[in-house]
Design a protein around this motif. Structure first.
Motif, PDB file in Angstrom:
ATOM      1  N   HIS A   1       2.021   1.604  -3.559  1.00 54.12           N
ATOM      2  CA  HIS A   1       0.821   1.897  -4.355  1.00 54.12           C
ATOM      3  C   HIS A   1       0.426   3.365  -4.195  1.00 54.12           C
ATOM      4  O   HIS A   1       0.170   4.074  -5.177  1.00 54.12           O
TER       5      HIS A   1
ATOM      6  N   ASN B   1       0.822  -1.211   0.000  1.00 53.72           N
ATOM      7  CA  ASN B   1       0.000   0.000   0.000  1.00 53.72           C
ATOM      8  C   ASN B   1       0.855   1.259   0.000  1.00 53.72           C
ATOM      9  O   ASN B   1       0.489   2.262  -0.609  1.00 53.72           O
TER      10      ASN B   1
ATOM     11  N   ILE C   1       0.164  -4.828  -8.193  1.00 55.48           N
ATOM     12  CA  ILE C   1       1.326  -4.840  -7.305  1.00 55.48           C
ATOM     13  C   ILE C   1       1.474  -6.202  -6.644  1.00 55.48           C
ATOM     14  O   ILE C   1       0.490  -6.805  -6.231  1.00 55.48           O
TER      15      ILE C   1
END
Length: 130
Positions: free
Chosen positions: A25, A22, A40
């Motif tokens: 990302h 995250n 991802i």
């Protein structure tokens, strides 16, 4: 629609792995002004299969990040991406000199998307030139 691979040398919990993914990302979204369409993955290597440079103070935290994306982002956007990735991963105690980032750009005709169409023939819904 960047494809991202995080390669690490340490076993993380599933929650930690999700948090690391995250963090990267989020950096891509912010730097590339990109919607949520990012693929991802995280690959945890056994340390003996992914040696860290001998100069690293915490070799267990060393990681490589490979990002494949459609060509067209400005150097300013790329610099911003690298900075944001390092900042975001720093929240996990990962030293900034323990992260290597490889950004590979390919032209849009080399991406097959949305049912086998060339990306150059599709309205992506976002701007590449940021």
């Amino acid at each position: 629609m960047p494809f991202v691979l995080l390669e690490v040398r340490k076993k993380y919990s599933p929650e930690q792995e999700i948090a690391l993914m995250n963090a990267v990302h989020s950096a891509i979204q912010d730097a590339f002004k990109k919607p949520d369409d990012i693929n991802i993955r995280l690959l945890a290597h056994e340390p003996h299969r992914f040696p860290a440079p001998s100069t690293k103070t915490h070799p267990e935290l060393y990681m490589n990040i490979s990002i494949d994306c459609i060509a067209g982002r400005s150097i300013a956007a790329k610099r911003n991406l690298y900075r944001l990735i390092i900042e975001n991963l720093g929240q996990f105690g990962i030293p900034k000199d323990h992260v290597k980032i490889l950004l590979r750009e390919t032209s849009s005709e080399n991406w097959g998307i949305r049912g086998g169409q060339a990306a150059c023939d599709v309205e992506l819904g976002y701007t590449i030139e940021v």
